[in-house]
Design a protein around this motif. Structure first.
Motif, PDB file in Angstrom:
ATOM      1  N   ALA A  50       0.831  -1.196   0.000  1.00  0.00           N
ATOM      2  CA  ALA A  50       0.000   0.000   0.000  1.00  0.00           C
ATOM      3  C   ALA A  50       0.870   1.252   0.000  1.00  0.00           C
ATOM      4  CB  ALA A  50      -0.928   0.008   1.204  1.00  0.00           C
ATOM      5  N   GLU A  51       1.973   1.200   0.746  1.00  0.00           N
ATOM      6  CA  GLU A  51       2.843   2.363   0.851  1.00  0.00           C
ATOM      7  C   GLU A  51       4.254   1.907   1.217  1.00  0.00           C
ATOM      8  OE1 GLU A  51       2.793   6.679   3.115  1.00  0.00           O
ATOM      9  OE2 GLU A  51       1.755   4.992   4.036  1.00  0.00           O
ATOM     10  N   LEU A  52       5.231   2.534   0.588  1.00  0.00           N
ATOM     11  CA  LEU A  52       6.640   2.270   0.888  1.00  0.00           C
ATOM     12  C   LEU A  52       7.338   3.614   0.912  1.00  0.00           C
ATOM     13  CD1 LEU A  52       8.848   0.072   1.258  1.00  0.00           C
ATOM     14  CD2 LEU A  52       9.204   0.190  -1.192  1.00  0.00           C
ATOM     15  N   ARG A  53       7.848   3.993   2.074  1.00  0.00           N
ATOM     16  CA  ARG A  53       8.444   5.325   2.207  1.00  0.00           C
ATOM     17  C   ARG A  53       9.530   5.310   3.274  1.00  0.00           C
ATOM     18  NH1 ARG A  53       6.364   7.680   6.844  1.00  0.00           N
ATOM     19  NH2 ARG A  53       4.594   6.543   7.696  1.00  0.00           N
ATOM     20  N   THR A  54      10.397   6.315   3.211  1.00  0.00           N
ATOM     21  CA  THR A  54      11.365   6.511   4.289  1.00  0.00           C
ATOM     22  C   THR A  54      10.747   7.493   5.277  1.00  0.00           C
ATOM     23  OG1 THR A  54      12.471   8.236   3.008  1.00  0.00           O
ATOM     24  CG2 THR A  54      13.423   6.045   2.921  1.00  0.00           C
ATOM     25  N   ALA A  55      10.965   7.246   6.551  1.00  0.00           N
ATOM     26  CA  ALA A  55      10.387   8.082   7.598  1.00  0.00           C
ATOM     27  C   ALA A  55      11.416   8.349   8.679  1.00  0.00           C
ATOM     28  CB  ALA A  55       9.170   7.384   8.212  1.00  0.00           C
TER      29      ALA A  55
ATOM     30  N   LEU B  86      12.988   2.642   6.444  1.00  0.00           N
ATOM     31  CA  LEU B  86      12.190   2.345   5.263  1.00  0.00           C
ATOM     32  C   LEU B  86      10.988   1.560   5.755  1.00  0.00           C
ATOM     33  CD1 LEU B  86      11.941   2.500   2.175  1.00  0.00           C
ATOM     34  CD2 LEU B  86      13.131   0.323   2.069  1.00  0.00           C
ATOM     35  N   VAL B  87       9.811   2.169   5.659  1.00  0.00           N
ATOM     36  CA  VAL B  87       8.590   1.609   6.256  1.00  0.00           C
ATOM     37  C   VAL B  87       7.668   1.128   5.145  1.00  0.00           C
ATOM     38  CG1 VAL B  87       6.613   2.116   7.740  1.00  0.00           C
ATOM     39  CG2 VAL B  87       8.806   3.195   8.191  1.00  0.00           C
ATOM     40  N   LEU B  88       7.079  -0.041   5.355  1.00  0.00           N
ATOM     41  CA  LEU B  88       6.178  -0.667   4.392  1.00  0.00           C
ATOM     42  C   LEU B  88       4.812  -0.850   5.036  1.00  0.00           C
ATOM     43  CD1 LEU B  88       5.607  -2.494   1.811  1.00  0.00           C
ATOM     44  CD2 LEU B  88       6.384  -4.357   3.236  1.00  0.00           C
ATOM     45  N   LYS B  89       3.772  -0.401   4.333  1.00  0.00           N
ATOM     46  CA  LYS B  89       2.395  -0.664   4.766  1.00  0.00           C
ATOM     47  C   LYS B  89       1.782  -1.608   3.744  1.00  0.00           C
ATOM     48  CE  LYS B  89       1.489   3.520   7.342  1.00  0.00           C
ATOM     49  NZ  LYS B  89       0.666   4.735   7.442  1.00  0.00           N
ATOM     50  N   VAL B  90       1.124  -2.640   4.259  1.00  0.00           N
ATOM     51  CA  VAL B  90       0.508  -3.652   3.410  1.00  0.00           C
ATOM     52  C   VAL B  90      -0.974  -3.332   3.259  1.00  0.00           C
ATOM     53  CG1 VAL B  90       0.104  -6.132   3.168  1.00  0.00           C
ATOM     54  CG2 VAL B  90       2.186  -5.321   4.253  1.00  0.00           C
ATOM     55  N   ARG B  91      -1.518  -3.629   2.088  1.00  0.00           N
ATOM     56  CA  ARG B  91      -2.960  -3.419   1.865  1.00  0.00           C
ATOM     57  C   ARG B  91      -3.751  -4.249   2.869  1.00  0.00           C
ATOM     58  NH1 ARG B  91      -3.231  -0.654  -2.840  1.00  0.00           N
ATOM     59  NH2 ARG B  91      -1.726  -1.169  -4.446  1.00  0.00           N
TER      60      ARG B  91
ATOM     61  N   ASP C 184       9.015  -0.360 -10.198  1.00  0.00           N
ATOM     62  CA  ASP C 184       9.065  -1.137 -11.441  1.00  0.00           C
ATOM     63  C   ASP C 184       8.044  -2.257 -11.485  1.00  0.00           C
ATOM     64  OD1 ASP C 184      11.110   0.470 -12.299  1.00  0.00           O
ATOM     65  OD2 ASP C 184      12.703  -0.985 -11.867  1.00  0.00           O
ATOM     66  N   HIS C 185       7.675  -2.824 -10.342  1.00  0.00           N
ATOM     67  CA  HIS C 185       6.826  -4.007 -10.306  1.00  0.00           C
ATOM     68  C   HIS C 185       5.449  -3.757  -9.708  1.00  0.00           C
ATOM     69  CE1 HIS C 185      10.906  -5.637 -10.681  1.00  0.00           C
ATOM     70  NE2 HIS C 185      10.318  -6.522 -11.429  1.00  0.00           N
ATOM     71  N   GLN C 186       5.179  -2.529  -9.308  1.00  0.00           N
ATOM     72  CA  GLN C 186       3.901  -2.209  -8.682  1.00  0.00           C
ATOM     73  C   GLN C 186       2.847  -1.911  -9.735  1.00  0.00           C
ATOM     74  OE1 GLN C 186       3.559  -2.452  -5.496  1.00  0.00           O
ATOM     75  NE2 GLN C 186       1.502  -1.696  -5.309  1.00  0.00           N
ATOM     76  N   VAL C 187       1.657  -2.464  -9.556  1.00  0.00           N
ATOM     77  CA  VAL C 187       0.545  -2.189 -10.461  1.00  0.00           C
ATOM     78  C   VAL C 187       0.004  -0.791 -10.216  1.00  0.00           C
ATOM     79  CG1 VAL C 187      -1.744  -2.940 -11.152  1.00  0.00           C
ATOM     80  CG2 VAL C 187      -0.033  -4.623 -10.520  1.00  0.00           C
ATOM     81  N   VAL C 188      -0.230  -0.432  -8.935  1.00  0.00           N
ATOM     82  CA  VAL C 188      -0.705   0.883  -8.564  1.00  0.00           C
ATOM     83  C   VAL C 188       0.464   1.651  -7.964  1.00  0.00           C
ATOM     84  CG1 VAL C 188      -2.333   2.123  -7.090  1.00  0.00           C
ATOM     85  CG2 VAL C 188      -2.967  -0.081  -8.066  1.00  0.00           C
ATOM     86  N   PRO C 189       0.688   2.920  -8.377  1.00  0.00           N
ATOM     87  CA  PRO C 189       1.815   3.671  -7.806  1.00  0.00           C
ATOM     88  C   PRO C 189       1.704   3.769  -6.296  1.00  0.00           C
ATOM     89  CG  PRO C 189       0.768   4.871  -9.615  1.00  0.00           C
ATOM     90  CD  PRO C 189      -0.080   3.693  -9.330  1.00  0.00           C
ATOM     91  N   ILE C 190       2.860   3.752  -5.646  1.00  0.00           N
ATOM     92  CA  ILE C 190       2.896   3.832  -4.190  1.00  0.00           C
ATOM     93  C   ILE C 190       3.469   5.165  -3.774  1.00  0.00           C
ATOM     94  CG2 ILE C 190       3.057   1.361  -3.802  1.00  0.00           C
ATOM     95  CD1 ILE C 190       6.010   1.647  -3.567  1.00  0.00           C
ATOM     96  N   ALA C 191       3.137   5.583  -2.583  1.00  0.00           N
ATOM     97  CA  ALA C 191       3.660   6.843  -2.060  1.00  0.00           C
ATOM     98  C   ALA C 191       5.110   6.659  -1.668  1.00  0.00           C
ATOM     99  CB  ALA C 191       2.840   7.277  -0.847  1.00  0.00           C
ATOM    100  N   SER C 192       5.922   7.679  -1.891  1.00  0.00           N
ATOM    101  CA  SER C 192       7.328   7.586  -1.487  1.00  0.00           C
ATOM    102  C   SER C 192       7.754   8.786  -0.713  1.00  0.00           C
ATOM    103  CB  SER C 192       8.234   7.394  -2.697  1.00  0.00           C
ATOM    104  OG  SER C 192       8.043   8.420  -3.633  1.00  0.00           O
TER     105      SER C 192
END
Length: 193
Positions: free
Chosen positions: A121-126, A144-149, A185-193
């Motif tokens: 759902a989201e991959l960003r640095t915080a 580097l934080v990852l949020k899953v749908r 490169d592999h994401q179907v829907v763009p993610i926030a960065s």
């Protein structure tokens, strides 16, 4: 005595920072589905692994001496302890984030979790409190934080204070950008960065 493996790395590192790094490109014969770590293990992780493997070699030597003395039960205990240290060390060295065409895999000493790219759902640095070298003590740093749908707690993939990036902020930035690049490169829907 020339060490060509060192000169090749230093020649790549001395290139223009805007030019692509030849080590970042997949080789034509390389398996596209192979899990690869988009960064190098840190020197601290490698040093800890080397010390643990050295200790296990002494434990194996002690096992052999005990076995020659005829104390088979004690030799078996010592052998199990040495194999446990070797297994834990290999797992420590394998810990980290890996990526391939199907998803992202986070490996820790005790668990492995694989997340397909479409579940991100989201991959960003915080900027947030992070664990120092995986210990309970926290310090202010980057992660580097990852949020899953589907909700759930955010998953911290990398921090600038873990054993791979301690005192190496530029290496953390490169690793975070590499993981985010794979996600883009592999994401179907763009993610926030």
């Amino acid at each position: 005595m020339p060490l060509p493996f060192l000169t090749a790395d230093s020649a790549c590192d001395a290139q223009d920072p805007d030019s692509p790094d030849p080590r970042d490109h997949a080789l034509p014969y390389e398996d596209a589905d192979r899990w690869r770590r988009p960064y190098r293990p840190g020197p601290l992780r490698v040093a800890i692994g080397a010390v643990l493997l050295l200790i296990s070699s002494f434990m194996l030597l002690a096992t052999m001496i005990i076995a020659f003395a005829g104390a088979w039960a004690a030799a078996a205990v010592c052998l199990v302890a040495a194999l446990t240290v070797i297994g834990g060390t290999l797992r420590l060295l394998a810990s980290g984030v890996r990526v391939n065409g199907t998803g992202l895999r986070r490996t820790t000493v005790l668990s492995t979790r694989t997340i397909p790219w479409q579940d991100l759902a989201e991959l960003r640095t915080a900027q947030q409190p992070v664990r120092w070298m995986g210990l309970p003590r926290t310090v202010q740093g980057q992660a580097l934080v990852l949020k899953v749908r589907g909700g759930g707690e955010p998953l911290v993939l990398l921090t600038d204070h873990n054993t791979d990036f301690l005192s190496r902020p530029e290496a953390f930035d490169r690793a975070a950008e590499a993981v985010q690049g794979w996600a883009d490169d592999h994401q179907v829907v763009p993610i926030a960065s």
